[in-house]
Design an enzyme around this catalytic site. Structure first.
Site, PDB file in Angstrom:
ATOM      1  N   GLY A 119       0.842  -1.196   0.000  1.00  0.00           N
ATOM      2  CA  GLY A 119       0.000   0.000   0.000  1.00  0.00           C
ATOM      3  C   GLY A 119       0.878   1.247   0.000  1.00  0.00           C
ATOM      4  CB  THR A 120       4.093   1.957   1.714  1.00  0.00           C
ATOM      5  OG1 THR A 120       3.573   1.672   3.012  1.00  0.00           O
ATOM      6  CG2 THR A 120       5.101   3.086   1.792  1.00  0.00           C
ATOM      7  CG  ASN A 139      -4.285   4.574   9.305  1.00  0.00           C
ATOM      8  OD1 ASN A 139      -4.540   5.610   8.691  1.00  0.00           O
ATOM      9  ND2 ASN A 139      -3.213   4.444  10.041  1.00  0.00           N
ATOM     10  CD  GLN A 186      -6.682   0.050   7.796  1.00  0.00           C
ATOM     11  OE1 GLN A 186      -7.522  -0.811   8.049  1.00  0.00           O
ATOM     12  NE2 GLN A 186      -5.419  -0.080   8.148  1.00  0.00           N
ATOM     13  CB  SER A 200      -2.360  -2.838   1.210  1.00  0.00           C
ATOM     14  OG  SER A 200      -1.351  -3.645   1.735  1.00  0.00           O
ATOM     15  CG  HIS A 250      -0.706  -6.361   4.910  1.00  0.00           C
ATOM     16  ND1 HIS A 250      -0.588  -6.042   6.244  1.00  0.00           N
ATOM     17  CD2 HIS A 250      -0.352  -5.251   4.226  1.00  0.00           C
ATOM     18  CE1 HIS A 250      -0.165  -4.788   6.353  1.00  0.00           C
ATOM     19  NE2 HIS A 250      -0.017  -4.292   5.144  1.00  0.00           N
ATOM     20  CB  THR A 265      10.285 -10.727 -11.674  1.00  0.00           C
ATOM     21  OG1 THR A 265      11.312 -10.594 -12.658  1.00  0.00           O
ATOM     22  CG2 THR A 265       9.611 -12.088 -11.806  1.00  0.00           C
ATOM     23  CB  CYS A 294       6.053   2.402  17.887  1.00  0.00           C
ATOM     24  SG  CYS A 294       6.979   1.955  19.336  1.00  0.00           S
TER      25      CYS A 294
HETATM   26  C1  LIG Z   1      -4.496   3.900   5.303  1.00  0.00           C
HETATM   27  C2  LIG Z   1      -3.228   3.157   5.027  1.00  0.00           C
HETATM   28  N1  LIG Z   1      -2.493   3.493   3.960  1.00  0.00           N
HETATM   29  C3  LIG Z   1      -1.353   2.848   3.646  1.00  0.00           C
HETATM   30  C4  LIG Z   1      -0.895   1.810   4.423  1.00  0.00           C
HETATM   31  C5  LIG Z   1       0.369   1.112   4.041  1.00  0.00           C
HETATM   32  O1  LIG Z   1       0.098  -0.156   3.509  1.00  0.00           O
HETATM   33  P1  LIG Z   1       1.245  -1.281   3.497  1.00  0.00           P
HETATM   34  O2  LIG Z   1       1.370  -1.779   4.909  1.00  0.00           O
HETATM   35  O3  LIG Z   1       0.754  -2.328   2.554  1.00  0.00           O
HETATM   36  O4  LIG Z   1       2.500  -0.634   3.025  1.00  0.00           O
HETATM   37  C6  LIG Z   1      -1.616   1.430   5.570  1.00  0.00           C
HETATM   38  C7  LIG Z   1      -1.127   0.354   6.447  1.00  0.00           C
HETATM   39  O5  LIG Z   1      -1.342   0.372   7.642  1.00  0.00           O
HETATM   40  C8  LIG Z   1      -2.825   2.117   5.874  1.00  0.00           C
HETATM   41  O6  LIG Z   1      -3.570   1.788   6.929  1.00  0.00           O
END
Ligand SMILES: Cc1ncc(COP(=O)(O)O)c(C=O)c1O
Length: 383
Positions: A71-72, A151, A179, A199, A201, A237, A327
Site C-alpha cells: 500500500g505504501t 486507519n 483500510q 493492499s 494484507h 518480476t 512507535c
Molecule cells: C491507510 C493506510 N495506507 C497505507 C498503508 C500502508 O500499507 P502497506 O502496509 O501495505 O505498506 C496502511 C497500512 O497500515 C494504511 O492503513
C-alpha cells in the site's frame, strides 16, 4: 490464556484458502510471467486471472490496475508519479492532516523537491470538509489526495464530494483505500476518483502485495525503471504467488461481504457495550465519527491511563491491540490524527485502537472488555 488478536487494521492473518491458492506459484508453476515457455505462461495466466478478479471487485478495467509491492508503494507511486506527470501544469498539492504516513511523508519529500502542499484540517470526528478542500484549490493545484477511511479512528471521508470538485476543475484525485477495500463497497466506475491505493494484507491476504488503480486517461510517471512488466508502469518480476493470494482474499471477501460487514458492526458494538457495562461513565470515550466510519475499527481513550500502560497491560492479559500511531525508538508518539482532531491531551495520550476481523467472536469482545475493566481497577487501586 486465550490470545485475542484485535489489531486487524495493522495486519490480518492469511487465510488457509489463500495460502493454498499461493502455493502452486512457489512450487509447480514457478515460472517467470514474462517467460514465453509453458511455466511462464502458467504464471502469466495466474496474474491475468488475479487482475480480472480484483478489478471486477473494485469496478475498473483490468488494464487500469497495477500490482505493486505494498500500500505504501501504491501511495508513493500515485503521489510522486502524478506530481511529476502534471508538473508542467503546476506545483500545488492538497492532502489532509490525517493521512497515513505513506502519503504524509511522501508529501513532505515533495515539498523538499519544490512542490507546495496544503494539509487540510479535520473536525473533531476526524472528517475533512469538502468546503475546506475547495477553498484550498488554486489555479496551480495538480493533485488532491484524501484517504477513504482513516486507519486510526476509522472515520470515512466525503470522497465523492471531493472527487466531484476535483473533476470539475480537471485536478487529479488520489484516494488511499488501503483500510476501506474490504469494508466499503467500491465501484470505480461511479466514483470520481483517478488513482486508488490498495493492499492485500489488510484483508487476509499476504504482506508485501499492493495495487494502484490508475484511470485510463491519467498519467503517472513510474517510480521504477526496468523491464516492460505492468505495461512499464511498475517494472520488476511480478510476485505471482502474492498476487494470486491477493485475488483469493478478495474472492473470499466478495463471497461473504455482507456477513463480514454485519459481523464487524456487531463486534464493534459489543465491545462498546461491554465497556459501557463494566466501566463508570467518563472512564472511556470513543474517538472518531459516530456514523461515518469503517466497521472494523474502534478507537477508545481511557483518560488518566497512558496508551503505553494500557497496551502493555492488555498484552500481558493476552489482548493484542494498538495505539494506531507510529512507535519511534521504543516510545509512542502522540497520534497526528488525534492531534488534528484537536482532542484534549488526556484523550490523545490514552487512545487505544481495537480493530476486528472475521476470525473474532462475541466471547472475545466480552473477554477484552473484562481485561480493560480489570486493568483499570488494578491501576486505580495502586495509584
Ligand atoms: C491507510 C493506510 N495506507 C497505507 C498503508 C500502508 O500499507 P502497506 O502496509 O501495505 O505498506 C496502511 C497500512 O497500515 C494504511 O492503513
Amino acid at each position: 490464556m486465550e490470545l485475542i488478536y484485535l489489531d486487524h487494521a495493522a495486519t490480518t492473518p492469511v487465510l488457509p484458502e489463500v495460502v493454498e491458492a499461493m502455493l502452486p506459484y512457489w512450487t509447480g508453476a514457478y515460472g517467470n510471467p514474462s517467460s514465453t515457455h509453458q511455466a511462464g505462461r502458467e504464471a502469466r495466466m495466474a496474474l491475468s486471472a488475479a487482475r480480472d478478479r480484483i478489478s471486477a471487485f473494485v469496478g475498473c478495467a483490468p488494464s487500469e490496475l497495477v500490482f505493486t509491492g505494498s500500500g505504501t508503494e501504491s501511495d508513493n507511486m500515485a503521489l510522486f508519479g502524478a506530481a511529476e506527470a502534471y508538473r508542467e501544469r503546476g506545483r500545488h498539492i492538497i492532502t489532509t492532516q490525517i493521512e497515513h504516513h505513506a502519503v504524509l511523508h511522501a508529501c513532505e519529500r515533495l515539498e523538499q523537491l519544490g512542490y507546495e502542499v496544503t494539509y487540510v484540517p479535520v473536525d473533531r470526528f476526524g472528517q475533512v470538509s469538502p468546503n475546506d478542500v475547495e477553498e484550498a484549490i488554486r489555479p496551480d493545484t495538480i493533485l488532491i489526495s484524501v484517504m477513504y477511511g482513516n486507519n486510526e479512528v476509522g472515520t470515512l471521508q466525503p470522497i465523492e464530494a471531493i472527487g466531484r470538485l476535483a473533476r470539475e476543475r480537471g485536478i487529479c484525485f488520489h484516494v488511499d483505500a488501503v483500510q476501506a477495500l474490504a469494508h466499503v463497497p467500491i465501484n470505480l466506475r461511479e466514483l470520481p476518483v483517478d488513482l486508488m491505493s490498495f493492499s492485500a494484507h489488510k484483508l487476509n491476504g499476504p504482506k508485501g502485495v499492493g495495487a494502484l488503480y490508475i484511470a485510463k486517461n491519467i498519467r503517472v510517471t513510474p517510480l521504477l525503471y526496468g523491464g516492460a512488466q505492468e505495461r512499464k508502469r511498475r517494472p520488476a518480476t511480478e510476485n505471482t504467488a502474492g498476487i494470486a493470494g491477493f485475488a483469493k482474499a478478495v474472492e473470499i471477501f466478495d463471497r461473504n461481504r455482507y456477513e463480514v460487514q454485519q459481523k464487524m458492526e456487531k463486534l464493534r458494538q459489543e465491545m462498546v457495550t461491554g465497556l459501557e457495562r463494566r466501566l463508570a461513565p467518563g472512564q472511556f470515550v470513543v474517538n472518531g465519527h459516530p456514523t461515518e466510519k469503517l466497521p472494523h475499527i474502534l478507537n477508545v481513550s481511557f483518560p488518566g491511563i497512558s496508551t503505553e500502560t494500557m497496551l502493555m497491560n492488555l498484552d500481558l492479559a493476552g489482548v493484542m491491540a494498538s495505539s494506531g500511531s507510529a512507535c519511534t525508538s521504543g516510545s509512542l508518539e502522540i497520534s497526528h490524527v488525534l492531534k488534528a482532531m484537536k482532542l484534549p491531551d488526556e484523550v490523545t495520550q490514552s487512545a487505544i485502537r481495537f480493530s476486528f476481523g472475521p476470525g473474532n467472536d462475541s466471547g472475545q469482545m466480552a473477554a477484552a472488555a473484562t481485561a480493560v475493566e480489570t486493568i483499570i481497577s488494578r491501576l486505580r487501586t495502586k495509584g
